[in-house]
Design an enzyme around this catalytic site. Sequence first.
Site, PDB file in Angstrom:
ATOM      1  N   HIS A 106       0.770  -1.084  -0.056  1.00 29.32           N
ATOM      2  CA  HIS A 106      -0.359  -0.256   0.066  1.00 29.32           C
ATOM      3  C   HIS A 106       0.714   1.497  -0.121  1.00 29.32           C
ATOM      4  O   HIS A 106       0.461   1.928  -0.169  1.00 29.32           O
ATOM      5  CB  HIS A 106      -0.617   0.322   1.392  1.00 29.32           C
ATOM      6  N   ASP A 136       0.254  -7.559   1.621  1.00 30.22           N
ATOM      7  CA  ASP A 136       0.532  -5.780   1.636  1.00 30.22           C
ATOM      8  C   ASP A 136       2.116  -6.341   1.539  1.00 30.22           C
ATOM      9  O   ASP A 136       2.780  -5.502   2.469  1.00 30.22           O
ATOM     10  CB  ASP A 136       0.251  -5.626   3.165  1.00 30.22           C
ATOM     11  N   SER A 209       4.493   2.522   7.558  1.00 25.65           N
ATOM     12  CA  SER A 209       3.894   1.091   6.779  1.00 25.65           C
ATOM     13  C   SER A 209       5.349   0.859   6.224  1.00 25.65           C
ATOM     14  O   SER A 209       5.781   2.032   5.783  1.00 25.65           O
ATOM     15  CB  SER A 209       3.064   1.366   6.611  1.00 25.65           C
TER      16      SER A 209
END
Length: 467
Positions: A106, A136, A209
């Site tokens: 992402h 992911d 992230s």
Amino acid sequence: MFKKLINSACLFVFFTFAAYAQLPDFTQMVKNNGDAVVNISTTQKAPDMQMDSDQQPMPQDVPPELEEFFRHFFQGPGRGFVPRETNSLGSGFVISKDGYILTNHHVVNNATEIVVKLKDRRELLAKLIGSDESTDVALLKVDANELPVVEIGSPDQLQVGEWVLAIGTPFGFEQSVTAGIVSAKGRSLPDGNYVPFIQTDVAINPGNSGGPLFNMQGKVVGINSQIYSRSGGYMGLSFAIPIDVAMNVAEQIKSKGKVSRGWLGVQIQDVTRQLAESFGMDRPHGALVAKVIPGGPAEKAGVQIGDIIVEFDGRVIETSGELPPIVGMTPVDETAKLKVIRQGDREELTVKVGLLPAQAAQITPASGNMPETTVNRLGLAVADLTEEQRQQLQVEKNGVLVQKVGKGIALDAGMQPGDVILRVQNTPIRDVAEFNKIVAKLPTDKSIAMLIQRNGSPVFLAFKIEK
């Protein structure tokens, strides 16, 4: 009195020092690994903006906090479209000296440009080698040599309660370090069926992230991926992708250009206390098979609806969420042993793991004006299915359609209008007459399992008829 005060002060100092001595020191770990953690910035194409042909374009290099003001001043409402770009930040880490970098899918999804900033302030354009939305995970490559790299650890050896540390770029603050403990392992999240997440209380915020999660030996055990939050910020629940899952994905991307996953061909659910009782189990555990895909590996191996998978290839299955990641990481065409509980007895089956096919679209049940039957002791009004409804609901044979759910046992169990009842205990339901006969003979004070189909997916419900 004075001696007592002195003794108390000494004890306070002693226990304070002892408590301090037990706290971990992360300084050396950060020095050893910080150089391998990178900041990732991406440029992405955003939805076009309307603009009149006589309006002026917005100036270049406008700070993000003033972009809305300048857009309104220079562009305003109008006609026509002007392409826009947006920027986002994330983190990553170097896994090979020749420039391979791991991050989240992402973070780089739909990016037109990816820039990797190293700790020594170098900025390098990165190429997206490939990414996998299901886990992911994304693999990047920069043109560089002799880069500092992280050491890969083993998530299997990670203990709940163990200290862990994250390095990343929250809100753009580069090389930020946060620490906490492992809160749980093997967490199953709604959007991550093939990832047994590591849950921690490490402070993770937007920009973290894709960054690494280290154990106390300075080895990467996970990729920080997401948080649970009602405010958009950190609330003490952070989730990381186990590094073995991520490395498996990266190796497949490098070698094959895509990710293949193992597949059993079953739909499963958790075993509740009442369902465990209805299947003759002493406690709830395992993955309950609600559907066996025709022609799939499980059907060929002899798996049946109502089986409870308690072990896969030597690994104990406590909850249904543990099974998909294990099967998904099993090589296609590999043979595995399945241990199942079937009607209270344990059986062992051999299955040849297949290749996970593309997800089939769910079919919304059609509504029909069917004649209702008399409400039975469960508070249900059911009807036979027409051929048209069978095709729309993907019900080849058997089953009755629930038209009304009155107050009572079925409503409390979660039954809804539109559900299709396929089985009661191990007995398939052919029509309304047979269903009503079975319901009339159901025992009291005993948990009963009922297999239904809802929105194209089968699920077991459990209920008990009180005396």
